[in-house]
Design an enzyme around this catalytic site. Structure first.
Site, PDB file in Angstrom:
ATOM      1  CD  GLU A  41       7.692  -0.461   7.667  1.00 26.35           C
ATOM      2  OE1 GLU A  41       6.752  -1.178   7.270  1.00 26.35           O
ATOM      3  OE2 GLU A  41       7.912   0.684   7.234  1.00 26.35           O
ATOM      4  CG  ASP A  77      -0.381  -0.026   2.521  1.00 30.70           C
ATOM      5  OD1 ASP A  77       0.854  -0.164   2.611  1.00 30.70           O
ATOM      6  OD2 ASP A  77      -1.130   0.091   3.516  1.00 30.70           O
ATOM      7  CB  SER A  78       4.579   1.720   0.024  1.00 33.16           C
ATOM      8  OG  SER A  78       4.817   0.570  -0.754  1.00 33.16           O
ATOM      9  CD  GLU A  85       0.348  -1.558   8.010  1.00 30.29           C
ATOM     10  OE1 GLU A  85       0.032  -0.763   8.908  1.00 30.29           O
ATOM     11  OE2 GLU A  85       0.870  -1.185   6.943  1.00 30.29           O
ATOM     12  CG  ASP A 100       0.221  -3.962   2.139  1.00 30.67           C
ATOM     13  OD1 ASP A 100       0.034  -4.725   3.091  1.00 30.67           O
ATOM     14  OD2 ASP A 100       1.075  -3.050   2.119  1.00 30.67           O
ATOM     15  CE  LYS A 159       2.796  -5.661   4.029  1.00 33.93           C
ATOM     16  NZ  LYS A 159       2.229  -4.583   4.865  1.00 33.93           N
TER      17      LYS A 159
HETATM   18  O1  KIV Z   1       3.473  -1.121   1.703  1.00 33.51           O
HETATM   19  C1  KIV Z   1       4.615  -1.565   1.686  1.00 33.51           C
HETATM   20  O2  KIV Z   1       5.386  -1.321   0.763  1.00 33.51           O
HETATM   21  C2  KIV Z   1       5.041  -2.402   2.803  1.00 33.51           C
HETATM   22  C3  KIV Z   1       6.446  -2.884   2.802  1.00 33.51           C
HETATM   23  C4  KIV Z   1       7.405  -1.810   2.938  1.00 33.51           C
HETATM   24  C5  KIV Z   1       6.670  -3.939   3.786  1.00 33.51           C
HETATM   25  O3  KIV Z   1       4.265  -2.681   3.650  1.00 33.51           O
END
Ligand code: KIV
Length: 298
Positions: free
Chosen positions: A197, A59-60, A130, A98, A128
């Site tokens: 992280e 989600d980055s 969090e 994510d 993924k």
């Molecule tokens: O969103 C993302 O890119 C991440 C990674 C940096 C682990 O969660």
């Protein structure tokens, strides 16, 4: 893409796909796991062809692709759109998506329903989420629904407001205890992998030693079972001061700037396109075009 080029040039032979069993074996035999984010067809193809084990559609992308200030605004539909592009590119690596903020926070049923969309509509092989203990039920339900889950502990960017910014986590004995507890809880709930992280390397090392599933670090030191970075940080495309843990392996911004500048200069000087870069009429048609027009009869 040029109209004269085929859509896709296939690698000579099909690679052996990576699985979560492969990653588990890597942990057991002490071979590091490589992971990177990717968000589009071109970069995902390069990452996959370079032999990276796991590609996360993180989600980055909210920040590095869509230009938001943090990860909170990105939606499930936007994440699906990018996951599909990555899926079309990847032959070997595991593709994980994510779950964006808000897609699993209203309740476990909604979280499962959204995760199913990532698998069914975008071809993700894992999702993924969090958070620690508070995600245990969700991780159990996703696992029961045959969806491999990657946990994410420590500096969790979706908690930016609660954390009061992007701060290294796990610095006090109580916080370290909580992280260890969360790691064990996620493992017991069925998580196949943990992203660690923004935490002291000693803490990540301890978690890595204690849990049976692989850990992938980002700003968590070298003792993790593998490492992940944001693709745009790796190649200087993030337009921000890189964090301490980022190692820049290339300067795509400089490369792109120079190519774009040269192109603009060539267009303005009329040196692009050249004759060799132009299509031509067959000679007989060109000759007729060049011949003076016959005057019309009165
Ligand atoms: O969103 C993302 O890119 C991440 C990674 C940096 C682990 O969660």
């Amino acid at each position: 893409m040029s109209i004269t080029q085929p859509r896709r040039s296939e690698p000579a032979s099909a690679p052996v796909p990576v699985t979560f069993q492969t990653l588990q074996e890597k942990k057991q035999t002490g071979r590091p796991i490589s992971a990177l984010t990717a968000y589009d067809y071109a970069t995902a193809r390069l990452v996959d062809e370079a032999g990276i084990d796991l590609i996360l559609v993180g989600d980055s992308l909210a920040q590095v692709v869509l230009g938001y200030d943090n990860t909170l605004p990105v939606t499930v539909d936007e994440m699906l759109h990018h996951t599909r592009a990555v899926r079309r590119a990847v032959r070997r690596a595991i593709v994980a998506a994510d779950m964006p903020w808000g897609s699993y926070h209203l309740g476990v049923n909604e979280g499962v329903a959204n995760a199913i969309r990532f698998v069914k509509e975008a071809g993700a092989q894992a999702v993924k989420v969090e958070g620690g203990e508070s995600r245990a039920e969700l991780v159990e339900r996703l696992t029961a629904a045959e969806i491999p889950v990657i946990g994410h502990l420590g500096l969790t960017p979706q908690s930016i407001h609660r954390m009061g910014g992007y701060k290294v986590q796990g610095k006090t004995p109580a916080a370290i205890g909580a992280l260890l507890h969360d790691a064990h809880t996620l493992e017991s709930a069925g998580a196949v992998l943990l992203v660690l992280e923004g935490m002291p390397r000693e803490v990540a090392a301890r978690i890595t030693l204690e849990v049976g599933i692989p850990t992938i670090g980002i700003g968590a030191g070298p003792e993790c079972d593998g490492q992940i970075l944001v693709f745009h940080d790796l190649v200087n495309l993030s337009f921000t001061q890189p964090a301490k843990f980022v190692r820049q392996y290339g300067d795509a911004a400089a490369l792109f700037r120079s190519a774009i500048d040269s192109y603009r200069r060539d267009v303005e000087a009329r040196s692009f396109p050249s004759d060799a870069e132009s299509y031509h009429l067959p000679k007989d048609v060109a000759a007729r075009l060049e011949a003076p027009a016959t005057p019309a009869r009165p």
